[in-house]
Write an enzyme that holds these catalytic residues in place. Structure first.
Site, PDB file in Angstrom:
ATOM      1  NE  ARG A  51      -1.766  -2.163   2.823  1.00 42.77           N
ATOM      2  CZ  ARG A  51      -1.919  -3.434   2.502  1.00 42.77           C
ATOM      3  NH1 ARG A  51      -2.973  -3.835   1.865  1.00 42.77           N
ATOM      4  NH2 ARG A  51      -1.011  -4.336   2.854  1.00 42.77           N
ATOM      5  CB  THR A  52       3.531   2.551   2.185  1.00 44.32           C
ATOM      6  OG1 THR A  52       2.792   2.183   3.342  1.00 44.32           O
ATOM      7  CG2 THR A  52       4.197   3.894   2.425  1.00 44.32           C
ATOM      8  CE  LYS A  80      27.530  -2.406  -7.476  1.00 47.05           C
ATOM      9  NZ  LYS A  80      27.533  -1.343  -8.505  1.00 47.05           N
ATOM     10  NE  ARG A 101       7.514   0.862   4.529  1.00 48.82           N
ATOM     11  CZ  ARG A 101       6.279   0.338   4.603  1.00 48.82           C
ATOM     12  NH1 ARG A 101       6.084  -0.940   4.286  1.00 48.82           N
ATOM     13  NH2 ARG A 101       5.258   1.067   4.985  1.00 48.82           N
ATOM     14  CG  HIS A 129       4.227   4.165   8.543  1.00 50.46           C
ATOM     15  ND1 HIS A 129       4.307   4.975   7.422  1.00 50.46           N
ATOM     16  CD2 HIS A 129       3.763   2.965   8.106  1.00 50.46           C
ATOM     17  CE1 HIS A 129       3.895   4.285   6.379  1.00 50.46           C
ATOM     18  NE2 HIS A 129       3.562   3.063   6.759  1.00 50.46           N
TER      19      HIS A 129
END
Ligand code: NCD
Length: 356
Positions: A51-52, A80, A101, A129
């Site tokens: 969803r986000t 890396k 995120r 959040h």
């Protein structure tokens, strides 16, 4: 440069304006089709999301803008050994705004330290959040007409549930809100939140949903955050507790609403979906409108710069294993004096000397 890392990066007036804009976008989406024309959003998702990420991308496309990014860090130079700060410097050269995120707490804030463009925290570990909170608040306003005066029950994983942490933080802005905390003891709300965000709010703890059901106007259900447990047997012992069923819904107020940031596992029985008070799918749709409002606001550069809080470097070490400062070679430990007068890690908000 303004970022949205913590919901309190917004003043109450800015939050109100953003939610009002979100409501207008929801009612008149056609008026905003060109609002981010020729602008690019980067979505950097170092942790899974449905969803986000998709609502951010849909939001930017519906504003007439474009999107680039990755949904798995394995496809980026992070594998890396590149630092978060260097990754962001790079992405900032190609885009106008970044939604990020990350599984480690404080990573988006560390990214913001060196970013030439606004950074939005799309979830950092078990910490915050803020854009889910914007979604939650828009939904409460839309469904209940106001946030002031409501009793809000929060159920499930209050320890690692970052959506709960940000929502509680935002509720401090509203008048006469009562909070009912419903969780197993081992997943109770962290002490630092009780001592900061909950300080001026009326709150009570309940041992199960049933005990709080007839009191709440909003029941905010959450998933047990399996991925944040260091010991899987601890999770196994909890799975299946704190489940919302149609029988429990019979005890709820007629005009109560049930929210959930989703994904749901089994904490809400699917039979509850038929109940008109189940607002979680309507909530999910609101996520796009409020993210459109946020992207427009940050891209406009209209928000005021925030004043800096007093900082201390070198005096303390953050011992939170899930904090970004303990995972990056170029990270320094910085502590900021918080509302209760205590110095806490700038990135994850834990006190020095506390191992979590
Ligand atoms: C939440 C998250 O990622 O923190 N989901 C979301 O953003 N809608 C809640 C969760 O994962 O349980």
């Amino acid at each position: 440069m303004r970022h949205l890392i913590d919901i309190k990066d917004l003043s109450k007036a800015e939050l109100d304006d953003l939610l009002a804009l979100g409501m207008d976008i929801k009612a008149n989406p056609q008026n905003y089709r060109e609002s981010a024309r020729f602008k690019k959003l980067a979505t950097l998702f170092f942790e899974p999301s449905t969803r986000t990420r998709l609502s951010f991308e849909a939001a930017m496309l519906d504003l007439g803008g474009n999107v680039i990014g990755f949904s798995e860090s394995s496809s980026s130079s992070v594998t890396k050994g590149e630092s978060v700060r260097d990754t962001i410097r790079t992405v900032g050269c190609y885009t106008d705004i970044i939604a990020m995120r990350h599984p480690l707490e404080g990573a988006p804030l560390m990214a913001a330290d060196t970013s030439p463009v606004p950074v939005i925290n799309a979830g950092d570990g078990g910490h915050c959040h803020p854009t889910q909170t914007l979604t939650d608040l828009l939904t409460i306003l839309d469904e209940k007409g106001q946030v002031d005066g409501l009793t809000i029950g929060m159920c499930g994983d209050l320890k690692y549930g970052r959506t709960v942490h940000s929502l509680i933080n935002a509720l401090e802005y509203y008048k006469n809100v009562r909070i009912a905390l419903i969780s197993p003891e081992s997943l109770a709300l962290p002490e630092y939140i009780k001592q900061t965000s909950l300080k001026g709010t009326h709150w009570e703890e309940y041992p199960n949903i049933e005990a709080a059901m007839d009191k709440v106007d909003v029941l905010y259900m959450t998933r047990i955050q399996r991925e944040r447990f260091s010991d899987p047997s601890q999770y196994a012992a909890l799975e299946g507790g704190f489940i919302l069923t149609p029988e429990l819904m019979k005890k709820a107020k007629g005009d109560a609403i049930v929210l959930h940031p989703l994904p749901r596992v089994d904490e809400i029985s699917t039979a509850v979906d038929e109940d008109s008070r189940a607002a979680y799918f309507r909530q999910m749709k609101n996520g796009k409108f409020v993210r459109m409002a946020l992207l427009m606001t940050l891209l406009s550069g209209k928000l005021m710069e925030k004043s800096d809080m007093p900082e201390q470097s070198g005096a303390y070490i953050c011992e939170n294993k899930r904090c970004i400062t303990n995972a990056q070679r170029d990270a320094e430990h910085v502590f900021i004096k918080s509302g209760d007068g205590v110095f806490r890690c700038k990135y994850c908000e834990q006190k020095p000397g506390i191992e979590v």
